[in-house]
Design a protein around this motif. Sequence first.
Motif, short mmCIF file in Angstrom:
data_model
loop_
_atom_site.label_atom_id
_atom_site.label_comp_id
_atom_site.label_asym_id
_atom_site.label_seq_id
_atom_site.Cartn_x
_atom_site.Cartn_y
_atom_site.Cartn_z
N LYS A 21 0.84 -1.21 0.00
CA LYS A 21 0.00 0.00 0.00
C LYS A 21 0.87 1.26 0.00
CE LYS A 21 -3.37 -2.49 -0.15
NZ LYS A 21 -3.97 -2.59 -1.50
N PHE A 22 1.96 1.18 0.76
CA PHE A 22 2.89 2.31 0.75
C PHE A 22 3.48 2.49 -0.65
CE2 PHE A 22 3.21 2.37 5.49
CZ PHE A 22 3.14 3.74 5.66
N ALA A 23 3.77 1.36 -1.29
CA ALA A 23 4.35 1.45 -2.63
C ALA A 23 3.40 2.20 -3.57
CB ALA A 23 4.65 0.06 -3.17
N ASP A 24 2.10 2.02 -3.35
CA ASP A 24 1.12 2.72 -4.19
C ASP A 24 1.23 4.23 -4.09
OD1 ASP A 24 0.14 0.32 -4.98
OD2 ASP A 24 -1.60 0.33 -3.66
N VAL A 25 1.68 4.73 -2.94
CA VAL A 25 1.87 6.18 -2.84
C VAL A 25 3.35 6.55 -3.02
CG1 VAL A 25 -0.20 6.67 -1.48
CG2 VAL A 25 1.91 6.08 -0.29
N GLY A 26 4.10 5.62 -3.61
CA GLY A 26 5.48 5.94 -3.98
C GLY A 26 6.49 5.78 -2.85
N VAL A 27 6.09 5.13 -1.77
CA VAL A 27 7.00 4.98 -0.64
C VAL A 27 7.52 3.55 -0.58
CG1 VAL A 27 7.19 5.01 1.88
CG2 VAL A 27 5.91 6.79 0.70
N LYS A 28 8.82 3.38 -0.84
CA LYS A 28 9.39 2.04 -0.83
C LYS A 28 10.39 1.86 0.31
CE LYS A 28 8.79 1.07 -5.73
NZ LYS A 28 8.85 2.35 -6.45
N THR A 29 11.06 2.94 0.67
CA THR A 29 12.07 2.83 1.72
C THR A 29 11.80 3.88 2.80
OG1 THR A 29 13.50 4.47 0.70
CG2 THR A 29 13.82 2.18 0.02
N VAL A 30 12.57 3.78 3.87
CA VAL A 30 12.47 4.76 4.94
C VAL A 30 12.75 6.17 4.40
CG1 VAL A 30 13.60 5.55 7.06
CG2 VAL A 30 12.89 3.16 6.83
N ALA A 31 13.72 6.25 3.48
CA ALA A 31 14.04 7.56 2.89
C ALA A 31 12.82 8.15 2.17
CB ALA A 31 15.22 7.43 1.92
N ASP A 32 12.08 7.29 1.47
CA ASP A 32 10.87 7.77 0.81
C ASP A 32 9.84 8.21 1.84
OD1 ASP A 32 11.96 6.96 -1.62
OD2 ASP A 32 10.98 4.99 -1.55
N LEU A 33 9.74 7.42 2.88
CA LEU A 33 8.70 7.67 3.88
C LEU A 33 8.85 9.05 4.51
CD1 LEU A 33 6.29 6.50 5.55
CD2 LEU A 33 8.00 5.86 7.27
N ILE A 34 10.07 9.39 4.90
CA ILE A 34 10.22 10.67 5.58
C ILE A 34 10.05 11.85 4.63
CG2 ILE A 34 11.64 9.75 7.47
CD1 ILE A 34 14.08 10.88 6.06
N GLU A 35 10.03 11.57 3.33
CA GLU A 35 9.74 12.64 2.37
C GLU A 35 8.27 12.66 1.97
OE1 GLU A 35 12.37 12.57 -0.95
OE2 GLU A 35 14.09 13.19 0.26
N HIS A 36 7.49 11.78 2.58
CA HIS A 36 6.06 11.79 2.34
C HIS A 36 5.47 12.81 3.31
CE1 HIS A 36 2.45 9.88 0.73
NE2 HIS A 36 1.95 9.85 1.94
N LEU A 37 5.26 14.02 2.83
CA LEU A 37 4.94 15.11 3.75
C LEU A 37 3.44 15.28 3.94
CD1 LEU A 37 7.47 17.91 2.81
CD2 LEU A 37 7.82 15.80 4.07
N PRO A 38 3.07 15.79 5.11
CA PRO A 38 1.66 16.13 5.32
C PRO A 38 1.27 17.27 4.39
CG PRO A 38 2.96 16.50 7.33
CD PRO A 38 3.91 16.15 6.25
N PHE A 39 0.02 17.30 3.97
CA PHE A 39 -0.39 18.43 3.15
C PHE A 39 -1.14 19.47 3.97
CE2 PHE A 39 -4.86 17.31 2.48
CZ PHE A 39 -4.85 15.94 2.77
N ARG A 40 -1.52 19.11 5.19
CA ARG A 40 -2.04 20.14 6.10
C ARG A 40 -1.93 19.62 7.52
NH1 ARG A 40 -7.40 19.03 7.66
NH2 ARG A 40 -8.26 17.28 6.50
N TYR A 41 -2.32 20.46 8.45
CA TYR A 41 -2.23 20.07 9.86
C TYR A 41 -3.56 20.36 10.52
CZ TYR A 41 2.68 20.22 8.71
OH TYR A 41 3.88 20.00 8.10
N GLU A 42 -3.93 19.48 11.44
CA GLU A 42 -5.12 19.77 12.22
C GLU A 42 -4.68 20.10 13.64
OE1 GLU A 42 -7.75 16.46 11.84
OE2 GLU A 42 -8.46 17.23 9.90
N THR A 43 -5.34 21.07 14.20
CA THR A 43 -5.01 21.35 15.59
C THR A 43 -5.76 20.35 16.45
OG1 THR A 43 -6.62 23.08 15.30
CG2 THR A 43 -4.36 23.77 15.62
N LEU A 44 -5.12 19.92 17.49
CA LEU A 44 -5.75 18.93 18.38
C LEU A 44 -6.78 19.64 19.26
CD1 LEU A 44 -2.78 16.61 19.25
CD2 LEU A 44 -4.49 16.41 17.48
#
Length: 706
Positions: free
Chosen positions: A35-58
Amino acid sequence: MACQHLWEAKPSLANIDLDTPIQFVKGVGPFRASKFADVGVKTVADLIEHLPFRYETLPESVPIDQLILNDISTVIGQVTSVRAKPGRRRGSVMADIVDGTGRVRARWFNAPYVAEQVRPGCTIRVTGRVETDPDGRYAQFANPRFTICSEDEPFTGDADYFEPVYPATGTLTSKSIAKTITAVLARLTNRIPDPIPDQQRQQNGWPARQTAIRCVHQPTTLTDVPIARRRLAYDELLLSQIAIQKVRRDRDALPATAPIQCTPKIDERIRARLPFDLTPGQEKSVATIVNDLAKPTPMRRLLQGDVGCGKTAVALYAALVAVANGRQVALLAPTEILAEQHTGKIKRYLHDSRVRVELLVGGMTASKRTKLINDISAGEVNWIIGTHALIQKDVRFANLGLVIIDEQHRFGVAQRAAMFQSAGKSVDGLVMSATPIPRTLAMTCFGDLDITTIRDAPPGRQPVRTWLIEHDMEDRMWHAIRQRLVAGEQAYIIYPLVTESEHLDLKNATTEYERLASGPFAGIDVGLIHGRQSTADRDREMNRFRDGETRALVSTTVIEVGVDVPNASIMVIEHAERFGLSQLHQLRGRIGRGTRKSDCFLRTDSHSPRARERLSILTRSQNGFEIAEQDLRLRGPGELLGKRQHGLPEFKIADLTTDLDLLQMARDDATQILDTDPQLAHTDHRILRNMLTRKFADLMPMVNVA
Ligand code: ADP
Ligand code: MG
């Protein structure tokens, strides 16, 4: 900042580093990895470059006696007691929290380090889902997020709780991505190296890469996020600029091509085949290309110019020089329609010559195809035309010398580099594009190529008059077009959709074809063409229109590139506001190809001033470059080159609408780095080199990084 921000605890992971495949991150496994591969994330390096597109306040904190079961809530209180239960698998830390209205329990599993932070007497803020403890006696938070506050610096408010929201898919929720990233970041402490020297970073006021990564995933304040994101965008752009420039620089290291010489005799024979004199722009391009061909360095050239400026004639010239030198030529078109059209045109130019031109497309009978392929490998075919499948499949060339790619903005750098190879040898490559690309973008899409631009047009071209047609003028428009069709002109009528769509309230080609044929154009032959037809049907419709059997052709944007019917002088584009300016300009380029006065009617019922301003640019300008610059300014690069397969490098972080300045900077820096250290062999560039190898593995055979 006094409040140290700790996020949800996770069990410890085995050693991980940036190259660890995501599958081996604890809690991921093969299924979620796919599933991660579907969003282009294959390695840890990819993962940390998978950035949030917004933030919600808690959620803001509530008194403990007002907690509601199952709500995600925040409380602030005093820790009265902490108990740590050891155990490798089911160890836990439990804290009781009071706030004057009541008592609540927080429990963290498999997170012994929590006990080091959470101590009796401290003030804590916890956020999580409110549950009851296993015996149903207490309200409890399981694995809540928490922040400890020191006594001298109380909480400043609730605003500094931010929950990152990630691009997610159905099965991979933002929450689970966040969880994985949190776990990974906890283990990567000081293991995210920085490719940029401290000094440069300080000059730009940028955080370290590691800090930037943490900041975008776990911000303590949103004010730091934009600069952190820009820092990461720069890294991304720098890497791609180095890769692209390296492909270009390494060209000298590619196996040399046998020189292709143009003698005065060859020149004379080629010109005799052309029914016109070349324009100055064509002349200049021809001279440049002839010069490229004669060199042992493989040619990698982009020939760009507005629709109809005569790129095909230039390509024809180049091809014939190659053929005269006994070399084969492959011409790759983006669609079969265009491949066929090119073949027809080229065969007409070469009528009665000994040059053998053949078309290779799907839908040929097996025996014909086999014979053709044999002829190609025997060197009996001089010029082969087809889609790009042509040079990837079982086709072997006897002596391929030149590959020409037409309308190629659909290919990426790596794909292109592969196409300019034949049997492991490099060949000369010429790319033609009719989408004028602003300089800034050309260096990202085509930085691996030398660029030649044709700025003039063949003589006698009439500008296409362009009109914005509103609802109340529609009937008059159809009436006027009808009269012109009856008088012998031809028209394209373009719609954004093939058939009805549930989602969009837009006119579509199929329905409107019926309506036009029985209404405004009753008694006139009307054709219909779109991408869902079979190739054979589409060709038949196209041929009928070209031969004048149909007077009006109702179409989707399939006719966007290359189609050449000089008699067509009218175009209507419905829902024009739905298209990019460059795309509209490209479509408009289908008319005004003959000597007749041509008119393009942009239909829109949009009341948006922005949309109308955009469209009015087309009514004022005929200059594709100017239009492209405007389009870039108004809509950004993805839109400029068309949504699908625009061939732009896919940037995950950088957004060229807003980051063009970074791109410029990255390009200059890349140049400087490669000037001083072409092989990136210097220890200062070790990190950069590693990142490059990681990211451009598919380009690495070309990017010859030692
Ligand atoms: P492009 O591929 O750049 O869109 P084409 O090569 O298809 O343009 O040329 C468009 C039309 O202009 C063709 O019909 C072609 O025959 C004609 N043409 C090209 N060059 C010249 C020229 N130098 N003089 C007159 N007509 C030309
Ligand atoms: Mg063309």
